[in-house]
Design an enzyme around this catalytic site. Structure first.
Site, PDB file in Angstrom:
ATOM      1  N   GLY A  13      18.189 -53.380 -13.335  1.00 45.02           N
ATOM      2  CA  GLY A  13      17.124 -54.420 -14.071  1.00 45.02           C
ATOM      3  C   GLY A  13      17.103 -55.861 -13.084  1.00 45.02           C
ATOM      4  O   GLY A  13      16.209 -56.464 -12.924  1.00 45.02           O
ATOM      5  N   PHE A 158      14.942 -46.205  -6.825  1.00 46.15           N
ATOM      6  CA  PHE A 158      15.531 -45.625  -5.802  1.00 46.15           C
ATOM      7  C   PHE A 158      16.441 -46.591  -4.770  1.00 46.15           C
ATOM      8  O   PHE A 158      16.901 -46.114  -3.790  1.00 46.15           O
ATOM      9  CB  PHE A 158      14.703 -44.986  -4.862  1.00 46.15           C
ATOM     10  CG  PHE A 158      13.783 -43.708  -5.585  1.00 46.15           C
ATOM     11  CD1 PHE A 158      14.371 -42.380  -5.618  1.00 46.15           C
ATOM     12  CD2 PHE A 158      12.605 -43.839  -5.910  1.00 46.15           C
ATOM     13  CE1 PHE A 158      13.946 -41.357  -6.109  1.00 46.15           C
ATOM     14  CE2 PHE A 158      11.974 -42.471  -6.558  1.00 46.15           C
ATOM     15  CZ  PHE A 158      12.483 -41.643  -6.520  1.00 46.15           C
ATOM     16  N   ALA A 218      16.348 -35.198  -8.402  1.00 44.40           N
ATOM     17  CA  ALA A 218      16.317 -34.024  -7.288  1.00 44.40           C
ATOM     18  C   ALA A 218      17.025 -35.041  -6.086  1.00 44.40           C
ATOM     19  O   ALA A 218      17.812 -34.550  -5.053  1.00 44.40           O
ATOM     20  CB  ALA A 218      15.165 -33.638  -7.067  1.00 44.40           C
ATOM     21  N   ASN A 220      18.829 -37.729  -5.772  1.00 40.37           N
ATOM     22  CA  ASN A 220      20.050 -38.005  -5.855  1.00 40.37           C
ATOM     23  C   ASN A 220      21.072 -36.740  -5.531  1.00 40.37           C
ATOM     24  O   ASN A 220      21.949 -36.880  -4.838  1.00 40.37           O
ATOM     25  CB  ASN A 220      20.730 -38.509  -6.890  1.00 40.37           C
ATOM     26  CG  ASN A 220      20.437 -40.089  -7.093  1.00 40.37           C
ATOM     27  OD1 ASN A 220      19.984 -40.749  -6.077  1.00 40.37           O
ATOM     28  ND2 ASN A 220      20.641 -40.640  -8.068  1.00 40.37           N
ATOM     29  N   CYS A 272      25.718 -43.225  -9.838  1.00 44.74           N
ATOM     30  CA  CYS A 272      24.733 -42.447 -10.047  1.00 44.74           C
ATOM     31  C   CYS A 272      24.877 -40.964  -9.705  1.00 44.74           C
ATOM     32  O   CYS A 272      24.520 -39.919 -10.437  1.00 44.74           O
ATOM     33  CB  CYS A 272      23.418 -42.871  -9.467  1.00 44.74           C
ATOM     34  SG  CYS A 272      23.103 -44.272 -10.021  1.00 44.74           S
ATOM     35  N   PHE A 334      32.868 -48.690  -4.229  1.00 46.85           N
ATOM     36  CA  PHE A 334      32.553 -47.376  -3.895  1.00 46.85           C
ATOM     37  C   PHE A 334      31.852 -47.190  -2.480  1.00 46.85           C
ATOM     38  O   PHE A 334      31.819 -46.516  -1.811  1.00 46.85           O
ATOM     39  CB  PHE A 334      31.582 -46.853  -5.048  1.00 46.85           C
ATOM     40  CG  PHE A 334      30.231 -46.923  -4.970  1.00 46.85           C
ATOM     41  CD1 PHE A 334      29.392 -46.145  -4.287  1.00 46.85           C
ATOM     42  CD2 PHE A 334      29.525 -48.130  -5.653  1.00 46.85           C
ATOM     43  CE1 PHE A 334      27.936 -46.465  -4.206  1.00 46.85           C
ATOM     44  CE2 PHE A 334      28.318 -48.389  -5.694  1.00 46.85           C
ATOM     45  CZ  PHE A 334      27.595 -47.616  -4.942  1.00 46.85           C
TER      46      PHE A 334
HETATM   47  P1  NAI Z   1      24.106 -51.262 -15.779  1.00 51.01           P
HETATM   48  O1  NAI Z   1      25.064 -50.832 -16.848  1.00 51.01           O
HETATM   49  O2  NAI Z   1      24.415 -52.296 -14.627  1.00 51.01           O
HETATM   50  O3  NAI Z   1      23.176 -52.110 -16.765  1.00 51.01           O
HETATM   51  C1  NAI Z   1      22.889 -51.471 -17.865  1.00 51.01           C
HETATM   52  C2  NAI Z   1      22.472 -52.849 -18.918  1.00 51.01           C
HETATM   53  O4  NAI Z   1      21.797 -52.346 -20.158  1.00 51.01           O
HETATM   54  C3  NAI Z   1      23.851 -53.564 -19.315  1.00 51.01           C
HETATM   55  O5  NAI Z   1      24.025 -54.911 -19.151  1.00 51.01           O
HETATM   56  C4  NAI Z   1      23.886 -53.254 -20.777  1.00 51.01           C
HETATM   57  O6  NAI Z   1      24.461 -54.147 -21.710  1.00 51.01           O
HETATM   58  C5  NAI Z   1      22.410 -53.160 -21.000  1.00 51.01           C
HETATM   59  N1  NAI Z   1      21.948 -52.634 -22.437  1.00 51.01           N
HETATM   60  C6  NAI Z   1      22.236 -51.280 -22.930  1.00 51.01           C
HETATM   61  N2  NAI Z   1      21.745 -51.121 -23.968  1.00 51.01           N
HETATM   62  C7  NAI Z   1      20.945 -52.216 -24.407  1.00 51.01           C
HETATM   63  C8  NAI Z   1      20.047 -52.465 -25.502  1.00 51.01           C
HETATM   64  N3  NAI Z   1      19.698 -51.649 -26.327  1.00 51.01           N
HETATM   65  N4  NAI Z   1      19.555 -53.517 -25.340  1.00 51.01           N
HETATM   66  C9  NAI Z   1      19.554 -54.466 -24.361  1.00 51.01           C
HETATM   67  N5  NAI Z   1      20.519 -54.174 -23.153  1.00 51.01           N
HETATM   68  C10 NAI Z   1      21.126 -53.173 -23.262  1.00 51.01           C
HETATM   69  O7  NAI Z   1      23.428 -50.052 -15.252  1.00 51.01           O
HETATM   70  P2  NAI Z   1      22.512 -50.151 -13.825  1.00 51.01           P
HETATM   71  O8  NAI Z   1      23.532 -49.727 -12.629  1.00 51.01           O
HETATM   72  O9  NAI Z   1      21.540 -51.198 -13.793  1.00 51.01           O
HETATM   73  O10 NAI Z   1      21.651 -48.780 -14.188  1.00 51.01           O
HETATM   74  C11 NAI Z   1      20.612 -48.575 -15.003  1.00 51.01           C
HETATM   75  C12 NAI Z   1      20.065 -47.315 -14.939  1.00 51.01           C
HETATM   76  O11 NAI Z   1      19.342 -47.187 -13.872  1.00 51.01           O
HETATM   77  C13 NAI Z   1      20.739 -46.052 -15.108  1.00 51.01           C
HETATM   78  O12 NAI Z   1      20.057 -45.275 -15.801  1.00 51.01           O
HETATM   79  C14 NAI Z   1      21.180 -45.619 -13.698  1.00 51.01           C
HETATM   80  O13 NAI Z   1      21.386 -44.314 -13.580  1.00 51.01           O
HETATM   81  C15 NAI Z   1      19.900 -45.937 -13.069  1.00 51.01           C
HETATM   82  N6  NAI Z   1      19.990 -46.243 -11.564  1.00 51.01           N
HETATM   83  C16 NAI Z   1      20.960 -47.112 -11.267  1.00 51.01           C
HETATM   84  C17 NAI Z   1      21.040 -47.281  -9.742  1.00 51.01           C
HETATM   85  C18 NAI Z   1      22.295 -48.026  -9.354  1.00 51.01           C
HETATM   86  O14 NAI Z   1      22.398 -48.227  -7.963  1.00 51.01           O
HETATM   87  N7  NAI Z   1      22.968 -48.748 -10.272  1.00 51.01           N
HETATM   88  C19 NAI Z   1      20.289 -46.891  -8.860  1.00 51.01           C
HETATM   89  C20 NAI Z   1      18.919 -46.125  -9.509  1.00 51.01           C
HETATM   90  C21 NAI Z   1      18.932 -46.136 -10.839  1.00 51.01           C
END
Ligand code: NAI
EC number: 1.1.1.22
Length: 480
Positions: A13, A158, A218, A220, A272, A334
């Site tokens: 985000g 991605f 797919a 990943n 992921c 990692f």
């Molecule tokens: P993260 O854990 O760093 O961030 C998620 C955030 O969402 C946390 O700060 C949490 O407090 C917040 N949150 C949870 N429930 C909430 C709610 N109801 N209202 C407001 N905030 C809320 O996770 P990250 O790494 O950003 O991943 C997010 C998604 O993106 C996952 O589904 C992941 O699989 C996907 N993703 C992650 C990548 C990566 O490199 N980290 C790359 C591509 C996709």
């Protein structure tokens, strides 16, 4: 002015929205999160995540058209487009535990959107979700809304951590899935217009919802599969005297295969790959496809095998015991250029060595001692849940010390394990390190970054994954 709100100020985000704000000055972007500490950090000089180039992007737009806030409801209420980028961890309990995606956070975000909305909105799945999630989200939104038109889009991310800003500036593709209805197509176009500010339109792929959702899983799975394939080869290289670097170079020259993602290592990590493959496996099983599920399961099995194999090599080389011996762990994240430790292979390797009673001295340029202690005390899959759901103040592991310098970590150590490919580990003064270590001094390179010949000249016994074995290791029993 178009208003965008992103729920979830995490690794995805934060950087994604910062880049949208930078590239689209006419769009107001608010990133919201329930975590007060995370939002405070986004509003401070020390951002909550380390990512090359991120500070500059945030500095340029924060306070102008980029805002970080805990006032989730206000910003969702005002937004035209709501991205949902919350965590989607592996379920730890109940149906599908250990495999299925836990959509609790997603569902609560969707219910909140339904509650506070008073105008039509496009809701964008940014999180990685199981295929068909959009259908469930649609039901939650439409059942609760008051004649409000919600269009759900799937726009999986991605980016790769460590190169997130580069990837966002210049993505291989942007994928947008939506309903095939006129309203669905209109929503796709609205999101396409946002990306078209900087992404060439031929790189913006539009599909139906299910293809977009499944493509992320797919992609990943394919990426992780390449790593497991080369890692499986690395074991065979060690057994036969082949050199995995030479093999992957030769294999990667085939244009049908290509050279990227063919580096042998101690195994993949990150939040992921494992989670998304487990999720894919679960979806296959639910759809009556056990053979397909088993095929993908192997990718994770080989990854686990590689970590175990590494630990066994360390213990076997050091006279079959590391009990009481100091082992320096260089790198804990990692991968390089991130402070993220989620599912890092370092956790399993450290736990394996602690299981054999080693004393560990750990150094990583971006990971705090607190984080390392928490990771080593935590149960599998707990890491991706909010801190308040994690075990309360886990006792730190006594045999582990975290230091702030590679030289300090290696002082008086019997062996060194390189767990992360940080550039600084390539240029350490290994002669100085050798002089200050116990003898025989071992280096176990889990990322194949050191100059093996140079280190052997200094006097080290070196193990490098998938490379011809050091004469010392040749006589050791085969390890599996
Ligand atoms: P993260 O854990 O760093 O961030 C998620 C955030 O969402 C946390 O700060 C949490 O407090 C917040 N949150 C949870 N429930 C909430 C709610 N109801 N209202 C407001 N905030 C809320 O996770 P990250 O790494 O950003 O991943 C997010 C998604 O993106 C996952 O589904 C992941 O699989 C996907 N993703 C992650 C990548 C990566 O490199 N980290 C790359 C591509 C996709």
């Amino acid at each position: 002015m178009v208003k965008i709100c992103c729920i979830g100020a995490g690794y995805v985000g934060g950087p994604t929205m910062a880049v949208i704000a930078l590239k689209c000055p006419a769009i107001e972007v608010a990133v919201v999160d329930i975590s007060v500490s995370r939002i405070n950090a986004w509003n401070s000089d020390t951002l909550p995540i380390y990512e090359p180039g991120l500070d500059e992007v945030v500095k340029q737009c924060r306070g102008k058209n980029l805002f970080f806030s805990t006032d989730v409801e206000k910003h969702v209420f005002e937004a035209d487009i709501v991205f949902v980028s919350v965590n989607t961890p592996t379920k730890t309990q109940g149906l599908g535990a250990g495999k299925a995606a836990d959509l609790t956070y997603w569902e609560s975000a969707a219910r909140m959107i339904a509650d506070v909305s008073k105008s039509d909105k496009i809701v964008v799945e940014k999180s990685t979700v199981p295929v068909k999630t959009a259908e469930a989200i649609e039901k939650i939104l439409t059942h609760n809304s008051k004649k409000i038109n919600f269009q759900i889009l799937s726009n999986p991310e991605f980016l790769a951590e460590g190169t997130a800003i580069k990837d966002l500036f210049n993505p291989d593709r942007v994928l947008i899935g939506g309903r095939e209805t006129p309203d669905g197509q209109k929503a796709i176009q609205a999101l396409k217009d946002v990306y078209a500010h900087w992404v060439p339109v031929d790189r913006i792929i539009c599909t139906n919802l299910w293809s977009a959702e499944l493509s992320k899983l797919a992609a990943n799975a394919f990426l992780a599969q390449r790593i497991s394939s080369v890692n499986a080869m690395s074991a065979l290289c060690e057994a036969t005297g082949a050199d995995v670097t030479q093999v992957s170079h030769a294999v990667g020259k085939d244009t049908r295969i290509g050279p990227k993602f063919l580096n042998a290592s101690v195994g993949f990590g990150g939040s992921c790959f494992q989670k998304d493959i487990l999720n894919l496996v679960y979806i296959c099983e639910c759809n009556g496809l056990p053979d397909v599920a088993n095929y993908w399961k192997q990718v994770i099995k080989v990854n686990d095998y590689q970590k175990t194999r590494f630990v066994n090599r360390v213990v076997a080389s050091m006279f079959n015991t590391v009990s009481g011996k100091k082992i320096a762990i260089l790198g804990f994240a990692f991968k390089k250029d991130t402070g993220d430790t989620r599912e890092t292979p370092a956790i399993d390797v450290c736990k394996g060595l602690l299981g054999d009673k080693a004393r560990l001295s750990i150094y990583d340029p971006q990971v705090t001692g607190d984080q390392i202690q928490r990771d080593l005390a935590m149960k599998k899959f707990d890491w991706d849940h909010p801190v308040h759901l994690q075990p309360l103040s886990p006792t730190s592991v006594k045999e582990v010390s975290v230091v702030w310098d590679a030289y300090e970590a290696t002082k008086d150590a019997h062996g060194i394990c390189i767990m992360t490919e940080w550039d600084e580990f390539k240029t350490l003064d290994y002669q100085k390190i050798y002089d200050n270590m116990q003898k025989p001094a071992f280096v176990f390179d889990g990322r194949n970054i050191v100059d093996v010949e140079k280190l052997r000249e200094i006097g080290f016994i070196v193990y490098s994954i998938g490379k011809p074995l050091d004469p010392w290791l040749k006589d050791m029993p085969a390890v599996a």
